[in-house]
Design a protein around this motif. Structure first.
Motif, PDB file in Angstrom:
ATOM      1  N   LEU A 104       0.820  -1.218   0.000  1.00  0.00           N
ATOM      2  CA  LEU A 104       0.000   0.000   0.000  1.00  0.00           C
ATOM      3  C   LEU A 104       0.846   1.257   0.000  1.00  0.00           C
ATOM      4  O   LEU A 104       0.363   2.340  -0.277  1.00  0.00           O
ATOM      5  CB  LEU A 104      -0.927  -0.001   1.221  1.00  0.00           C
ATOM      6  CG  LEU A 104      -1.949  -1.135   1.222  1.00  0.00           C
ATOM      7  CD1 LEU A 104      -2.697  -1.186   2.543  1.00  0.00           C
ATOM      8  CD2 LEU A 104      -2.928  -0.975   0.071  1.00  0.00           C
ATOM      9  N   ARG A 129       2.341   0.241  -5.703  1.00  0.00           N
ATOM     10  CA  ARG A 129       2.024  -1.125  -5.257  1.00  0.00           C
ATOM     11  C   ARG A 129       3.205  -2.076  -5.502  1.00  0.00           C
ATOM     12  O   ARG A 129       3.074  -3.081  -6.217  1.00  0.00           O
ATOM     13  CB  ARG A 129       0.791  -1.675  -5.975  1.00  0.00           C
ATOM     14  CG  ARG A 129      -0.369  -0.686  -6.109  1.00  0.00           C
ATOM     15  CD  ARG A 129      -1.241  -0.620  -4.896  1.00  0.00           C
ATOM     16  NE  ARG A 129      -2.366   0.284  -5.093  1.00  0.00           N
ATOM     17  CZ  ARG A 129      -2.749   1.192  -4.189  1.00  0.00           C
ATOM     18  NH1 ARG A 129      -2.104   1.335  -3.050  1.00  0.00           N
ATOM     19  NH2 ARG A 129      -3.788   1.953  -4.408  1.00  0.00           N
TER      20      ARG A 129
ATOM     21  N   CYS B 133     -19.989   0.547   1.418  1.00  0.00           N
ATOM     22  CA  CYS B 133     -18.704   0.839   2.060  1.00  0.00           C
ATOM     23  C   CYS B 133     -18.759   2.132   2.882  1.00  0.00           C
ATOM     24  O   CYS B 133     -18.206   2.201   3.970  1.00  0.00           O
ATOM     25  CB  CYS B 133     -17.598   0.957   1.025  1.00  0.00           C
ATOM     26  SG  CYS B 133     -17.239  -0.596   0.182  1.00  0.00           S
ATOM     27  N   SER B 168      -4.510   8.189  -6.390  1.00  0.00           N
ATOM     28  CA  SER B 168      -4.571   6.753  -6.114  1.00  0.00           C
ATOM     29  C   SER B 168      -4.776   6.589  -4.626  1.00  0.00           C
ATOM     30  O   SER B 168      -4.037   7.127  -3.821  1.00  0.00           O
ATOM     31  CB  SER B 168      -3.330   6.024  -6.606  1.00  0.00           C
ATOM     32  OG  SER B 168      -2.197   6.459  -5.924  1.00  0.00           O
ATOM     33  N   GLY B 169      -5.830   5.880  -4.285  1.00  0.00           N
ATOM     34  CA  GLY B 169      -6.194   5.706  -2.882  1.00  0.00           C
ATOM     35  C   GLY B 169      -5.157   4.879  -2.154  1.00  0.00           C
ATOM     36  O   GLY B 169      -4.290   4.264  -2.774  1.00  0.00           O
ATOM     37  N   TYR B 170      -5.248   4.884  -0.828  1.00  0.00           N
ATOM     38  CA  TYR B 170      -4.363   4.034  -0.046  1.00  0.00           C
ATOM     39  C   TYR B 170      -4.612   2.584  -0.436  1.00  0.00           C
ATOM     40  O   TYR B 170      -3.685   1.822  -0.622  1.00  0.00           O
ATOM     41  CB  TYR B 170      -4.611   4.252   1.447  1.00  0.00           C
ATOM     42  CG  TYR B 170      -3.561   3.608   2.327  1.00  0.00           C
ATOM     43  CD1 TYR B 170      -2.240   4.032   2.263  1.00  0.00           C
ATOM     44  CD2 TYR B 170      -3.891   2.588   3.213  1.00  0.00           C
ATOM     45  CE1 TYR B 170      -1.273   3.444   3.052  1.00  0.00           C
ATOM     46  CE2 TYR B 170      -2.924   2.006   4.013  1.00  0.00           C
ATOM     47  CZ  TYR B 170      -1.620   2.432   3.931  1.00  0.00           C
ATOM     48  OH  TYR B 170      -0.667   1.845   4.711  1.00  0.00           O
ATOM     49  N   ASP B 171      -5.882   2.211  -0.554  1.00  0.00           N
ATOM     50  CA  ASP B 171      -6.162   0.927  -1.193  1.00  0.00           C
ATOM     51  C   ASP B 171      -6.890   1.187  -2.513  1.00  0.00           C
ATOM     52  O   ASP B 171      -7.151   2.326  -2.872  1.00  0.00           O
ATOM     53  CB  ASP B 171      -6.919  -0.025  -0.266  1.00  0.00           C
ATOM     54  CG  ASP B 171      -8.394   0.319  -0.135  1.00  0.00           C
ATOM     55  OD1 ASP B 171      -8.890   1.166  -0.905  1.00  0.00           O
ATOM     56  OD2 ASP B 171      -9.051  -0.259   0.740  1.00  0.00           O
ATOM     57  N   ALA B 172      -7.200   0.116  -3.237  1.00  0.00           N
ATOM     58  CA  ALA B 172      -7.622   0.275  -4.626  1.00  0.00           C
ATOM     59  C   ALA B 172      -9.130   0.387  -4.793  1.00  0.00           C
ATOM     60  O   ALA B 172      -9.610   0.509  -5.903  1.00  0.00           O
ATOM     61  CB  ALA B 172      -7.106  -0.899  -5.437  1.00  0.00           C
ATOM     62  N   SER B 173      -9.892   0.368  -3.693  1.00  0.00           N
ATOM     63  CA  SER B 173     -11.349   0.249  -3.823  1.00  0.00           C
ATOM     64  C   SER B 173     -11.941   1.246  -4.811  1.00  0.00           C
ATOM     65  O   SER B 173     -12.730   0.886  -5.673  1.00  0.00           O
ATOM     66  CB  SER B 173     -12.047   0.465  -2.478  1.00  0.00           C
ATOM     67  OG  SER B 173     -11.335  -0.092  -1.428  1.00  0.00           O
ATOM     68  N   ASP B 176     -11.391   0.808  -8.652  1.00  0.00           N
ATOM     69  CA  ASP B 176     -12.169  -0.315  -9.169  1.00  0.00           C
ATOM     70  C   ASP B 176     -13.635   0.056  -9.317  1.00  0.00           C
ATOM     71  O   ASP B 176     -14.282  -0.298 -10.292  1.00  0.00           O
ATOM     72  CB  ASP B 176     -12.080  -1.516  -8.211  1.00  0.00           C
ATOM     73  CG  ASP B 176     -10.676  -2.054  -8.108  1.00  0.00           C
ATOM     74  OD1 ASP B 176      -9.894  -1.812  -9.038  1.00  0.00           O
ATOM     75  OD2 ASP B 176     -10.377  -2.711  -7.096  1.00  0.00           O
ATOM     76  N   VAL B 177     -14.158   0.770  -8.317  1.00  0.00           N
ATOM     77  CA  VAL B 177     -15.577   1.113  -8.325  1.00  0.00           C
ATOM     78  C   VAL B 177     -15.900   2.037  -9.493  1.00  0.00           C
ATOM     79  O   VAL B 177     -16.927   1.905 -10.145  1.00  0.00           O
ATOM     80  CB  VAL B 177     -15.962   1.807  -6.992  1.00  0.00           C
ATOM     81  CG1 VAL B 177     -17.363   2.390  -7.075  1.00  0.00           C
ATOM     82  CG2 VAL B 177     -15.864   0.821  -5.829  1.00  0.00           C
TER      83      VAL B 177
END
Lengths: 411, 197
Positions: A104, A129, B133, B168-173, B176-177
């Motif tokens: 992350l 990533r 979410c 870009s988010g900390y995670d990829a959610s 993708d959405v």
């Protein structure tokens, strides 16, 4: 841009959702391809489950959960290094440097020993990533989401490393399962995967495969296919076959499908069944119609439902008792898609003489306490003295497991 | 990686930055209330933003705010004045500020909603499961941010940036959405979310 097949799936999906749009909004509608919630049932209990986000800041050394983690008699677990943000893949350089990747965050770290003290250094940053790393003949290879790069003679330039040189670009950019595992094979080629860009879907042509490519980034070819997502690979020390852990789909049930331990025996030909067949023994409720599981290469072992089997290594050291030699240590990150969490341990997998799985025993346990994570193991690394390092991306830490007299070596 | 600072935004912010530089820099030892005064210049009193494309902070979830402040500090999220504002923050500072932000009152949504457009927005939010979410009332939970009552212009800008992989988010959610969602739909969603209490 996505490739052609992906674009088609997308257009189709959009067309379908447009057709469905007038339906009352309360109703569950088919989600577009790639949506992270595809397959999720509309029930209250299912809706409580969501991926667990690791805190961005590493846990302070004195707050690590060592007192909660249990190891078998005769073994000892201690902190090797705290403060390694989002610690993921572990690799060892020829000169003893330990390299740690992150999924992350944007950095690769090196843990170096200097005057008997361990230090953490940033060797590359600004990466996207960068989960996959591999070391080979002094060169550090880095697999980011959509490209692979290298830094030569990395252990000689730790104080002032150059920017990585890209050797392979333009891999698919899907964020879902886009992060990579990277290893160098006995044939001195790089092996990595392009995961399925979804929980469950018909993957675009380039996805759901293991590839291999020369160390110069040339000669890319498919090594195996039908794979949802891999997060650990290693080579059998005797047969030199590729073993890998595969994470199976979510939202089908609390108890199935289980994650898999796979082995490639027919390079270029093996298809492990995604999205048609899960666990090697049942077909997908949507994509499996008209298909049979025996069309595909079966797993050689099942690793528990949703347990998130990640990094794995054959034990090639000689510090641990003889019955661990040549067997597999594997980190199970632990489930999120399950009401009662499962995994959250490092397991010992013993193999039969034919190389398939004989047994699985939880080895380092306690990462789950009262159905909550106090840590999450990601990868294991066998050190030259035979001790084993374990990374934890939840706490941003690396632990060291040692046995018997070897216990003092790391002090 | 492309620079995240568009010329238009750079200009828009220049004035603000000058304002910021004139302020005494926050010093440790002061109360968080006092130190937060430098943030108010942009984010508004009590974290209720009055400035286009600057987010309100009030009522934001602490884990999300912490991740974002961490990302600004580490230059994983790019907006120069923000990167500047937190560059010397310690881990404890990041925690103190995110806890403080979470306790500020959530922003007051405008009451001017056009019922037809609100209905379109609501349907989209349900269709794409934003409300799964971000919680049913869009108030966020844990690492998933509050988007209810957030400024419409900021929501639209940031959604476009996620979609274009500029943010870009900390995670990829989010990436993708957003893949299949059109710009008009994003606008309708922003319209609706910004008007939720």
């Amino acid at each position: 841009m996505r490739n052609f097949a992906g674009a088609c799936a997308l257009v189709l999906g959009v067309a379908c959702t447009i057709a469905a749009a007038p339906v009352a909004a309360q109703q569950a509608q088919p989600l577009p391809p790639g949506h992270p919630l595809i397959g999720q049932p509309e029930t209250a209990e299912a809706k409580k489950l969501a991926p667990v986000a690791p805190p961005p800041i590493p846990t302070a050394a004195d707050k690590l959960p060592l007192d909660k983690l249990k190891v078998p008699a005769g073994y000892k677990l201690e902190t090797f290094m705290a403060g390694v943000p989002n610690a993921r893949t572990l690799r060892l350089g020829d000169k003893g440097t330990v390299f740690v990747s992150s999924r992350l965050q944007d950095k690769i770290h090196a843990i170096v020993e200097k005057n008997g003290k361990r230090e953490l250094k940033v060797v590359a940053s600004g990466l996207h990533r960068p989960n996959g790393i591999a070391l080979h003949k002094g060169t550090l290879y880095i697999a980011e989401l959509s490209q692979i790069s290298k830094i030569e003679k990395i252990e000689d330039v730790l104080d002032n490393p150059p920017k990585p040189t890209v050797i392979l670009a333009d891999l698919p950019k899907d964020e879902a399962h886009g992060w990579k595992t990277l290893t160098v094979g006995p044939d001195e080629k790089l092996y990595f995967q392009v995961g399925a860009p979804c929980n469950i879907c018909m993957p675009p042509e380039r996805n759901a495969k293991i590839y291999r490519v020369g160390l110069d980034g040339k000669g890319l070819e498919v090594y195996a296919s039908g794979i949802r997502q891999i997060v650990g690979m290693d080579w059998h020390p005797v047969t030199k076959q590729l073993y890998f852990s595969e994470n199976s789909r979510d939202w089908l049930s609390e108890d199935i499908p289980e994650d898999k331990l796979n082995r490639v025996t027919q390079p270029g030909k093996d298809n492990f069944g995604f999205p048609y067949c899960h666990q090697g023994n049942f077909t997908d409720p949507e994509f499996g119609w008209g298909r049979k599981c025996n069309e595909f290469t079966k797993p050689i072992g099942l690793l528990g439902p949703h347990t998130a089997a990640l990094g794995m290594r054959f034990y090639t050291g000689n510090q641990f008792p003889a019955d661990t030699r040549g067997q597999i240590f594997l980190a199970r990150h632990g489930s999120w898609n399950r009401s009662v969490k499962l995994g959250g341990d490092v397991v010992l997998i013993k193999l039969k003489p034919d190389g398939t799985m004989a047994s699985l025993t939880p080895f380092v346990t306690g990462f789950i306490q009262n159905n909550n994570y106090v840590g999450r193991p990601v990868d294991v690394l066998i050190m030259k003295d035979g001790s084993m390092l374990i990374s934890d991306d939840f706490n941003g830490a690396v632990y060291r497991l040692s046995y018997g007299a070897g216990r003092v070596a790391g002090r | 990686m492309p620079s995240r600072l568009s010329p238009r935004r750079a200009l828009a912010c220049l004035g603000l930055v000058l304002g910021l530089v004139a302020q005494p820099l926050p010093t440790r030892g002061q109360t968080v209330e006092k130190r937060f005064e430098t943030c108010i210049v942009c984010h508004g009193p009590n974290g209720q933003s009055q400035i286009p494309e600057i987010p309100s902070l009030g009522g934001q979830t602490a884990p999300y705010a912490l991740i974002q402040l961490f990302m600004f500090r580490g230059k994983l999220r790019h907006f120069e004045p923000m990167n500047e504002a937190v560059k010397d923050f310690t881990d404890d500072d990041l925690r103190t500020f995110s806890d403080y932000i979470a306790k500020l009152p959530p922003p007051q949504p405008p009451q001017d909603g056009d019922p037809t457009r609100l209905a379109v927005g609501r349907a989209l939010v349900q269709k794409f499961r934003c409300d799964f979410c971000h919680a049913g009332n869009l108030a966020g939970r844990d690492n998933v941010p509050r988007i209810a009552g957030q400024r419409e212009d900021f929501l639209l800008k940031t959604l476009r940036e996620y979609k274009a992989n500029v943010r870009s988010g900390y995670d990829a959610s989010m990436a993708d959405v957003l893949v299949p969602i059109s710009d008009q739909e994003l606008a309708d969603i922003a319209y609706y979310s910004s008007r939720q209490p």
